[in-house]
Design a protein around this motif. Structure first.
Motif, PDB file in Angstrom:
ATOM      1  N   ASP A 268       0.829  -1.212   0.000  1.00 43.43           N
ATOM      2  CA  ASP A 268       0.000   0.000   0.000  1.00 43.43           C
ATOM      3  C   ASP A 268       0.865   1.264   0.000  1.00 43.43           C
ATOM      4  N   LYS A 269       2.052   1.166   0.650  1.00 45.09           N
ATOM      5  CA  LYS A 269       2.947   2.332   0.708  1.00 45.09           C
ATOM      6  C   LYS A 269       3.899   2.367  -0.489  1.00 45.09           C
ATOM      7  N   GLY A 270       3.743   1.417  -1.402  1.00 43.83           N
ATOM      8  CA  GLY A 270       4.600   1.367  -2.597  1.00 43.83           C
ATOM      9  C   GLY A 270       6.007   0.881  -2.300  1.00 43.83           C
ATOM     10  N   GLU A 271       6.192   0.210  -1.149  1.00 47.31           N
ATOM     11  CA  GLU A 271       7.555  -0.228  -0.791  1.00 47.31           C
ATOM     12  C   GLU A 271       7.935  -1.566  -1.419  1.00 47.31           C
ATOM     13  N   VAL A 272       6.920  -2.346  -1.815  1.00 51.58           N
ATOM     14  CA  VAL A 272       7.199  -3.610  -2.528  1.00 51.58           C
ATOM     15  C   VAL A 272       6.233  -3.687  -3.703  1.00 51.58           C
ATOM     16  N   SER A 273       6.649  -4.358  -4.773  1.00 53.13           N
ATOM     17  CA  SER A 273       5.722  -4.457  -5.898  1.00 53.13           C
ATOM     18  C   SER A 273       5.319  -5.902  -6.191  1.00 53.13           C
ATOM     19  N   MET A 274       5.987  -6.839  -5.538  1.00 47.97           N
ATOM     20  CA  MET A 274       5.651  -8.263  -5.708  1.00 47.97           C
ATOM     21  C   MET A 274       4.295  -8.549  -5.044  1.00 47.97           C
ATOM     22  N   ASN A 275       3.584  -9.547  -5.530  1.00 50.04           N
ATOM     23  CA  ASN A 275       2.287  -9.927  -4.938  1.00 50.04           C
ATOM     24  C   ASN A 275       2.459 -10.198  -3.429  1.00 50.04           C
ATOM     25  N   PRO A 276       1.758  -9.447  -2.570  1.00 50.32           N
ATOM     26  CA  PRO A 276       1.935  -9.608  -1.116  1.00 50.32           C
ATOM     27  C   PRO A 276       1.603 -11.028  -0.621  1.00 50.32           C
ATOM     28  N   THR A 277       0.722 -11.731  -1.326  1.00 50.64           N
ATOM     29  CA  THR A 277       0.400 -13.092  -0.867  1.00 50.64           C
ATOM     30  C   THR A 277       1.609 -14.013  -1.061  1.00 50.64           C
ATOM     31  N   ILE A 278       2.357 -13.781  -2.132  1.00 51.38           N
ATOM     32  CA  ILE A 278       3.572 -14.593  -2.353  1.00 51.38           C
ATOM     33  C   ILE A 278       4.621 -14.231  -1.304  1.00 51.38           C
ATOM     34  N   LEU A 279       4.786 -12.946  -1.058  1.00 54.46           N
ATOM     35  CA  LEU A 279       5.770 -12.515  -0.046  1.00 54.46           C
ATOM     36  C   LEU A 279       5.416 -13.123   1.317  1.00 54.46           C
ATOM     37  N   GLY A 280       4.134 -13.109   1.656  1.00 56.88           N
ATOM     38  CA  GLY A 280       3.685 -13.662   2.940  1.00 56.88           C
ATOM     39  C   GLY A 280       3.969 -15.154   3.034  1.00 56.88           C
ATOM     40  N   CYS A 281       3.734 -15.868   1.944  1.00 56.33           N
ATOM     41  CA  CYS A 281       3.979 -17.323   1.950  1.00 56.33           C
ATOM     42  C   CYS A 281       5.459 -17.634   2.104  1.00 56.33           C
ATOM     43  N   VAL A 282       6.293 -16.916   1.371  1.00 53.17           N
ATOM     44  CA  VAL A 282       7.735 -17.198   1.431  1.00 53.17           C
ATOM     45  C   VAL A 282       8.256 -16.908   2.841  1.00 53.17           C
ATOM     46  N   ALA A 283       7.888 -15.757   3.379  1.00 54.10           N
ATOM     47  CA  ALA A 283       8.390 -15.403   4.717  1.00 54.10           C
ATOM     48  C   ALA A 283       7.856 -16.386   5.764  1.00 54.10           C
ATOM     49  N   GLY A 284       6.571 -16.730   5.674  1.00 58.00           N
ATOM     50  CA  GLY A 284       5.957 -17.643   6.651  1.00 58.00           C
ATOM     51  C   GLY A 284       6.631 -19.002   6.623  1.00 58.00           C
ATOM     52  N   SER A 285       6.871 -19.499   5.429  1.00 58.70           N
ATOM     53  CA  SER A 285       7.484 -20.813   5.286  1.00 58.70           C
ATOM     54  C   SER A 285       8.934 -20.794   5.770  1.00 58.70           C
ATOM     55  N   ALA A 286       9.690 -19.775   5.369  1.00 55.79           N
ATOM     56  CA  ALA A 286      11.110 -19.723   5.762  1.00 55.79           C
ATOM     57  C   ALA A 286      11.236 -19.616   7.286  1.00 55.79           C
ATOM     58  N   LEU A 287      10.356 -18.830   7.909  1.00 58.47           N
ATOM     59  CA  LEU A 287      10.457 -18.676   9.363  1.00 58.47           C
ATOM     60  C   LEU A 287      10.121 -19.989  10.078  1.00 58.47           C
ATOM     61  N   LEU A 288       9.026 -20.640   9.661  1.00 58.53           N
ATOM     62  CA  LEU A 288       8.655 -21.900  10.311  1.00 58.53           C
ATOM     63  C   LEU A 288       9.793 -22.910  10.181  1.00 58.53           C
ATOM     64  N   ARG A 289      10.367 -23.013   8.998  1.00 63.29           N
ATOM     65  CA  ARG A 289      11.408 -24.020   8.775  1.00 63.29           C
ATOM     66  C   ARG A 289      12.651 -23.723   9.611  1.00 63.29           C
ATOM     67  N   LYS A 290      13.002 -22.448   9.703  1.00 68.98           N
ATOM     68  CA  LYS A 290      14.176 -22.077  10.516  1.00 68.98           C
ATOM     69  C   LYS A 290      13.906 -22.397  11.996  1.00 68.98           C
ATOM     70  N   ALA A 291      12.693 -22.068  12.459  1.00 71.08           N
ATOM     71  CA  ALA A 291      12.352 -22.333  13.868  1.00 71.08           C
ATOM     72  C   ALA A 291      12.324 -23.842  14.130  1.00 71.08           C
ATOM     73  N   ALA A 292      11.860 -24.620  13.153  1.00 68.21           N
ATOM     74  CA  ALA A 292      11.808 -26.073  13.324  1.00 68.21           C
ATOM     75  C   ALA A 292      13.221 -26.644  13.433  1.00 68.21           C
ATOM     76  N   SER A 293      14.115 -26.084  12.635  1.00 64.90           N
ATOM     77  CA  SER A 293      15.492 -26.565  12.673  1.00 64.90           C
ATOM     78  C   SER A 293      16.138 -26.235  14.025  1.00 64.90           C
ATOM     79  N   MET A 294      15.870 -25.028  14.524  1.00 61.49           N
ATOM     80  CA  MET A 294      16.409 -24.614  15.829  1.00 61.49           C
ATOM     81  C   MET A 294      15.854 -25.503  16.952  1.00 61.49           C
TER      82      MET A 294
END
Ligand SMILES: NC(=O)C1=CN([C@@H]2O[C@H](COP(=O)(O)OP(=O)(O)OC[C@H]3O[C@@H](n4cnc5c(N)ncnc54)[C@H](O)[C@@H]3O)[C@@H](O)[C@H]2O)[C@@H](O)CC1
Ligand SMILES: Nc1ncnc2c1ncn2[C@@H]1O[C@H](COP(=O)(O)OP(=O)(O)OP(=O)(O)O)[C@@H](O)[C@H]1O
Ligand SMILES: [Mg+2]
Length: 322
Positions: A268-294
């Motif tokens: 909304d603030k024009g700071e990213v132009s990629m589809n926010p749903t894709i950004l949300g999925c990538v970040a959500g998945s990467a965080l869960l996987r990192k936490a699972a490994s820890m």
């Protein structure tokens, strides 16, 4: 604009850049609610863990408020897990009501949810929802209302059972994210593409599936997680955990909901132009996987979902220190 992919032919998303571009600052000028208000629709007589895992993960990642809309039976149980959650005991299953009361109960459910809907940044529909036909009918009405209000929805677990049998609920809605596991993905592919899962051409099939449901975003969970909105596709292969204990997908749904809300604020603030749903999925998945490994490093074979939730904060801190 940051690139979502690493350079070269790899599908792997650049999750670190994505985290850094969507994580909100922790400024003292902010008020409660600005970092996100999430609601989980799920929790019935059988399942109380799944909605709890999803809703508490959203808070631990940084959302300000996390609600749960569940059945009357499940509510006191979920409340007893955590005083942090706001729990609404509004749903009913067929066994607890008379046929002649169904239409008035259905109207009461939607009236109750309507009061809250505009305040939510994202809904998670399905963790531990069960498959009672009357309850699913009420949840369909909630989803229709969310769509009218342009509220994003992450659909998981029994929410995917509902959506696979009634694709119109999400078809053509760009703010819908589906997070199928192996079984749930198989059922979606059979229903939408009328074929079996084809791993040789997995990315093309995922692109076709997302396109076939009118451009919703799909996060296909597995050894690597694959994400597509029908136009682009990427993967998250951050090292996770070899333990496959139940509930990790529930953490993921709450996590995607929060990151998707933050990514929309940035868009909304024009700071990213990629589809926010894709950004949300990538970040959500990467965080869960990192936490699972820890968590696995600490607990080895006894690693459970609660241990992974305890590692969400430290994982975020390593990625973006405060
Ligand atoms: N601690 C908890 O409360 C947990 C609850 N969970 C919830 O459990 C539910 C099922 O998720 P799964 O990952 O097991 O789903 P899956 O679709 O992977 O189910 C596993 C197997 O059970 C069958 N199955 C599931 N529910 C059925 C039903 N009502 N009638 C007939 N067959 C059924 C499926 O066809 C499949 O063969 C979801 O609501 C999910 O959110 C899971 O998230 C795990 C943790
Ligand atoms: N074989 C695997 N190797 C590494 N990570 C995996 C593997 N399978 C799943 N995962 C990770 O675990 C997360 C949850 O996926 P899973 O398939 O267990 O979901 P689920 O069955 O819906 O979980 P839940 O028990 O919460 O319903 C995914 O984000 C994925 O990153
Ligand atoms: Mg699941």
């Amino acid at each position: 604009m940051q690139s979502v992919m690493t350079s070269g032919p790899s599908l792997e998303a650049d999750s670190i850049s994505i985290f850094r571009s969507i994580l909100p600052g922790l400024e003292s000028s902010k008020h409660k609610g600005q970092a996100g208000k999430i609601a989980v629709v799920g929790g019935c007589r059988e399942y109380t863990g799944a909605p709890y895992f999803s809703a508490i993960s959203a808070l631990k990642i940084g959302a300000d408020l996390s609600h749960v809309f569940c059945t009357k039976d499940a509510a006191p149980v979920i409340k007893s897990y955590s005083p942090e959650l706001i729990v609404h005991p509004i749903l009913e299953e067929s066994y607890s009501i008379r046929d002649e009361d169904k239409s008035s109960i259905s109207a009461k459910v939607i009236a109750e949810v309507e009061k809250w809907m505009e305040r939510f940044d994202c809904l998670v529909v399905g963790p531990g929802l069960g498959r009672d036909p009357f309850l699913l009918d009420c949840v369909s009405n909630i989803m229709k209302h969310a769509r009218e209000c342009n509220v994003p929805m992450v659909i998981d677990g029994d929410g995917l059972y509902l959506v696979t049998n009634c694709l119109d609920l999400v078809s053509g809605y760009p703010l819908a994210v589906l997070t199928p596991n192996l079984n749930e993905y198989k059922r979606l592919v059979q229903k939408v593409l009328n074929s079996e899962v084809n791993d040789e051409n997995g990315t093309d099939q995922l692109l076709s599936l997302a396109k076939g449901i009118g451009g919703v975003t799909i996060l296909r969970k597995g050894k690597s997680d694959f994400v597509s909105d029908g136009k682009t596709a990427c993967a998250v292969s951050v090292y996770g955990s070899p333990r496959r204990c139940g509930g990790q997908g529930d953490i993921l749904s709450g996590s995607v909901a929060v990151f998707l809300s933050w990514a929309r604020q940035c868009a909304d603030k024009g700071e990213v132009s990629m589809n926010p749903t894709i950004l949300g999925c990538v970040a959500g998945s990467a965080l869960l996987r990192k936490a699972a490994s820890m968590a696995f490093d600490n607990k080895k074979r006894s690693t459970l979902t609660g241990d992974i939730i305890e590692c969400l904060g430290r994982s975020l801190q390593e990625i973006c220190p405060v």
